[in-house]
Design a protein around this motif. Structure first.
Motif, PDB file in Angstrom:
ATOM      1  N   LEU A   4       0.840  -1.198   0.000  1.00  0.00           N
ATOM      2  CA  LEU A   4       0.000   0.000   0.000  1.00  0.00           C
ATOM      3  C   LEU A   4       0.871   1.241   0.000  1.00  0.00           C
ATOM      4  N   LEU A   5       2.005   1.141   0.718  1.00  0.00           N
ATOM      5  CA  LEU A   5       2.914   2.273   0.836  1.00  0.00           C
ATOM      6  C   LEU A   5       4.331   1.836   0.535  1.00  0.00           C
ATOM      7  N   GLN A   6       5.022   2.595  -0.298  1.00  0.00           N
ATOM      8  CA  GLN A   6       6.440   2.365  -0.580  1.00  0.00           C
ATOM      9  C   GLN A   6       7.188   3.686  -0.470  1.00  0.00           C
ATOM     10  N   ASN A  25      17.978  10.009   5.685  1.00  0.00           N
ATOM     11  CA  ASN A  25      19.109   9.874   4.770  1.00  0.00           C
ATOM     12  C   ASN A  25      19.003   8.607   3.910  1.00  0.00           C
ATOM     13  N   GLY A  26      18.098   8.642   2.938  1.00  0.00           N
ATOM     14  CA  GLY A  26      17.976   7.532   1.999  1.00  0.00           C
ATOM     15  C   GLY A  26      17.177   6.355   2.526  1.00  0.00           C
ATOM     16  N   VAL A  27      16.009   6.616   3.092  1.00  0.00           N
ATOM     17  CA  VAL A  27      15.191   5.554   3.673  1.00  0.00           C
ATOM     18  C   VAL A  27      14.363   4.837   2.613  1.00  0.00           C
ATOM     19  N   ASP A  28      14.369   3.501   2.700  1.00  0.00           N
ATOM     20  CA  ASP A  28      13.488   2.656   1.895  1.00  0.00           C
ATOM     21  C   ASP A  28      12.661   1.807   2.856  1.00  0.00           C
ATOM     22  N   LEU A  29      11.349   1.805   2.672  1.00  0.00           N
ATOM     23  CA  LEU A  29      10.511   0.906   3.464  1.00  0.00           C
ATOM     24  C   LEU A  29       9.214   0.644   2.715  1.00  0.00           C
ATOM     25  N   THR A  30       8.583  -0.483   3.071  1.00  0.00           N
ATOM     26  CA  THR A  30       7.355  -0.918   2.410  1.00  0.00           C
ATOM     27  C   THR A  30       6.334  -1.336   3.461  1.00  0.00           C
ATOM     28  N   VAL A  31       5.090  -0.926   3.250  1.00  0.00           N
ATOM     29  CA  VAL A  31       3.989  -1.334   4.119  1.00  0.00           C
ATOM     30  C   VAL A  31       2.970  -2.083   3.260  1.00  0.00           C
ATOM     31  N   PRO A  32       2.887  -3.403   3.413  1.00  0.00           N
ATOM     32  CA  PRO A  32       1.912  -4.166   2.628  1.00  0.00           C
ATOM     33  C   PRO A  32       0.485  -3.849   3.048  1.00  0.00           C
ATOM     34  N   ALA A  33      -0.453  -4.050   2.150  1.00  0.00           N
ATOM     35  CA  ALA A  33      -1.865  -3.847   2.469  1.00  0.00           C
ATOM     36  C   ALA A  33      -2.291  -4.817   3.562  1.00  0.00           C
ATOM     37  N   GLY A  34      -2.981  -4.296   4.566  1.00  0.00           N
ATOM     38  CA  GLY A  34      -3.516  -5.127   5.626  1.00  0.00           C
ATOM     39  C   GLY A  34      -2.525  -5.576   6.674  1.00  0.00           C
ATOM     40  N   ARG A  35      -1.300  -5.070   6.648  1.00  0.00           N
ATOM     41  CA  ARG A  35      -0.272  -5.494   7.606  1.00  0.00           C
ATOM     42  C   ARG A  35       0.005  -4.394   8.626  1.00  0.00           C
ATOM     43  N   ALA A  36       0.519  -4.805   9.778  1.00  0.00           N
ATOM     44  CA  ALA A  36       0.935  -3.869  10.825  1.00  0.00           C
ATOM     45  C   ALA A  36       2.453  -3.830  10.863  1.00  0.00           C
ATOM     46  N   LEU A 199      -8.928  -3.326  16.018  1.00  0.00           N
ATOM     47  CA  LEU A 199      -9.504  -2.508  14.953  1.00  0.00           C
ATOM     48  C   LEU A 199      -8.763  -2.701  13.632  1.00  0.00           C
ATOM     49  N   GLN A 200      -7.436  -2.828  13.709  1.00  0.00           N
ATOM     50  CA  GLN A 200      -6.661  -3.026  12.478  1.00  0.00           C
ATOM     51  C   GLN A 200      -7.050  -4.311  11.768  1.00  0.00           C
ATOM     52  N   ARG A 201      -7.224  -5.366  12.544  1.00  0.00           N
ATOM     53  CA  ARG A 201      -7.581  -6.654  11.948  1.00  0.00           C
ATOM     54  C   ARG A 201      -9.020  -6.669  11.459  1.00  0.00           C
ATOM     55  N   GLU A 202      -9.927  -6.088  12.234  1.00  0.00           N
ATOM     56  CA  GLU A 202     -11.337  -6.077  11.837  1.00  0.00           C
ATOM     57  C   GLU A 202     -11.552  -5.273  10.564  1.00  0.00           C
ATOM     58  N   ARG A 203     -10.831  -4.161  10.422  1.00  0.00           N
ATOM     59  CA  ARG A 203     -11.020  -3.282   9.281  1.00  0.00           C
ATOM     60  C   ARG A 203     -10.117  -3.634   8.099  1.00  0.00           C
ATOM     61  N   GLY A 204      -9.134  -4.501   8.324  1.00  0.00           N
ATOM     62  CA  GLY A 204      -8.247  -4.905   7.241  1.00  0.00           C
ATOM     63  C   GLY A 204      -7.370  -3.784   6.721  1.00  0.00           C
ATOM     64  N   MET A 205      -7.120  -2.780   7.551  1.00  0.00           N
ATOM     65  CA  MET A 205      -6.304  -1.648   7.098  1.00  0.00           C
ATOM     66  C   MET A 205      -4.833  -1.890   7.416  1.00  0.00           C
ATOM     67  N   SER A 206      -3.992  -1.099   6.803  1.00  0.00           N
ATOM     68  CA  SER A 206      -2.560  -1.132   7.117  1.00  0.00           C
ATOM     69  C   SER A 206      -2.302  -0.208   8.302  1.00  0.00           C
ATOM     70  N   LEU A 207      -1.359  -0.601   9.151  1.00  0.00           N
ATOM     71  CA  LEU A 207      -1.012   0.186  10.336  1.00  0.00           C
ATOM     72  C   LEU A 207       0.490   0.373  10.388  1.00  0.00           C
ATOM     73  N   VAL A 208       0.925   1.611  10.589  1.00  0.00           N
ATOM     74  CA  VAL A 208       2.327   1.895  10.893  1.00  0.00           C
ATOM     75  C   VAL A 208       2.378   2.435  12.308  1.00  0.00           C
ATOM     76  N   PHE A 209       3.093   1.718  13.176  1.00  0.00           N
ATOM     77  CA  PHE A 209       3.169   2.088  14.584  1.00  0.00           C
ATOM     78  C   PHE A 209       4.579   2.574  14.876  1.00  0.00           C
ATOM     79  N   VAL A 210       4.702   3.852  15.209  1.00  0.00           N
ATOM     80  CA  VAL A 210       5.992   4.470  15.506  1.00  0.00           C
ATOM     81  C   VAL A 210       6.225   4.390  17.008  1.00  0.00           C
ATOM     82  N   THR A 211       7.348   3.817  17.416  1.00  0.00           N
ATOM     83  CA  THR A 211       7.604   3.634  18.840  1.00  0.00           C
ATOM     84  C   THR A 211       9.099   3.504  19.111  1.00  0.00           C
ATOM     85  N   HIS A 212       9.493   3.756  20.369  1.00  0.00           N
ATOM     86  CA  HIS A 212      10.871   3.485  20.796  1.00  0.00           C
ATOM     87  C   HIS A 212      10.932   2.183  21.577  1.00  0.00           C
TER      88      HIS A 212
END
Length: 324
Positions: A4-6, A25-36, A199-212
């Motif tokens: 969903l996100l690249q 500084n040159g970040v690459d990341l991918t968030v698949p549809a429906g994944r956390a 909620l993420q699983r019920e709605r089938g949405m993608s989630l990005v969780f920012v944390t330390h």
């Protein structure tokens, strides 16, 4: 599973009259549809910055180059009109401090239905019914009465639940949660994490969780990106965190987590200080000054490459057989 996100080769800088901050500084990341997906790192590692760049919630000149492909569209190139259509409707954001985000002069209900009315997704009557139902889903007791109350009448945990409801009201495809449990006590934090996962699983949405917090990331997410100095050091599945992590930085973070199943010992720590992003970025590995396994080849920056399925690492030693 299609992404969903690249984010591709993203570079972000902040400028003042005195310094330039090399935030990403040159970040690459991918968030698949429906994944956390979790983004983990120390304070100042760039984890919040890279996600606030997705809906373009940064100063206009901050993004130097790179692509942010959301559902096939590069948000870096979108007009402000197109971005407004995207924010709140297809991308929802839960911010760190709800008291700073919520308007104290408006009721919770007014702020909750605003995305639906702004995007012409419902009438005022239908929006109110939907908002009350969502308040109930996120665990707000007596939602009809709470709908007409003001932020000062809510506790911190309840305000965080309201923030989740606001972010979800338009049923976004992507939910960005920027350290939403940092200011909460551990009991409320656990409740919020369970709620987000449900909620993420019920709605089938993608989630990005920012944390330390690696423990929080492991509880909530399917995979983890570990950032340091505005770069991705390692990307792996959550189930691989304990036994298959390879980068010295991630290994150091893992070893510094207190254990409850053994004798009380002095915790190991990563020596030195985080890299100063106001200085020019070094040509070599940005972690080498703090790394116990530093080698001459580390004077050349290691690329982020796959070492196994769903596992990438930016470390010469890890790419050449592992860490001692």
């Amino acid at each position: 599973m299609h992404p969903l996100l690249q984010v591709k080769k993203l570079n972000i800088q902040f400028h003042t009259d005195e310094v330039r901050v090399n935030a990403i500084n040159g970040v690459d990341l991918t968030v698949p549809a429906g994944r956390a997906v979790a983004i983990v790192g120390e304070s100042g590692s760039g984890k919040s910055t890279v996600m606030m760049a997705v809906p373009r919630l940064l100063p206009g000149n901050a993004i130097v180059d790179g692509e942010i492909l959301f559902d096939g569209r590069d948000t870096v190139k979108l007009s402000e009109k197109d971005l407004r259509a995207l924010r709140g409707r297809e991308i929802g954001v839960i911010f760190q401090n709800p008291t700073a985000y919520l308007n104290p002069t408006k009721t919770i209900g007014q702020q909750l239905i605003e995305p639906l009315l702004y995007h012409h997704m419902a009438s005022a009557k239908a929006a109110k019914q939907q908002a009350i139902s969502l308040l109930d889903q996120v665990g707000i007791a007596d939602p009809e009465a709470r709908f007409n109350m003001y932020p000062f009448e809510f506790s911190g945990g309840m305000l965080q639940r309201v923030m989740i409801a606001i972010a979800l009201i338009a049923s976004p495809k992507l939910l960005i949660a920027d350290e939403p449990t940092t200011a909460l006590d551990v009991t409320i934090q656990a409740d919020i994490l369970v709620l987000l996962k449900k909620l993420q699983r019920e709605r089938g949405m993608s989630l990005v969780f920012v944390t330390h917090d690696l423990a929080v990331a492991a509880q909530l997410c399917d995979e983890v990106y570990v950032m340091y100095g505005g770069m991705v050091m390692e990307h792996l599945l959550v189930k691989s965190l304990v036994h298959e992590s390879k980068h010295p930085y991630l290994r150091g973070l893992m070893q510094s987590i207190p254990r409850l199943d053994g004798p009380v010992e002095r915790l190991p720590y990563i020596p030195g200080n985080p890299i100063n992003t106001t200085q020019p970025m070094p040509k070599g590995c940005i972690f080498q000054e703090r790394c116990h396994a530093r080698m001459p080849v580390c004077d050349e920056r290691p690329p982020l490459v796959g070492c196994a399925e769903h596992h990438e690492v930016a470390c010469w030693l890890a790419q050449n057989g592992g860490i001692s």
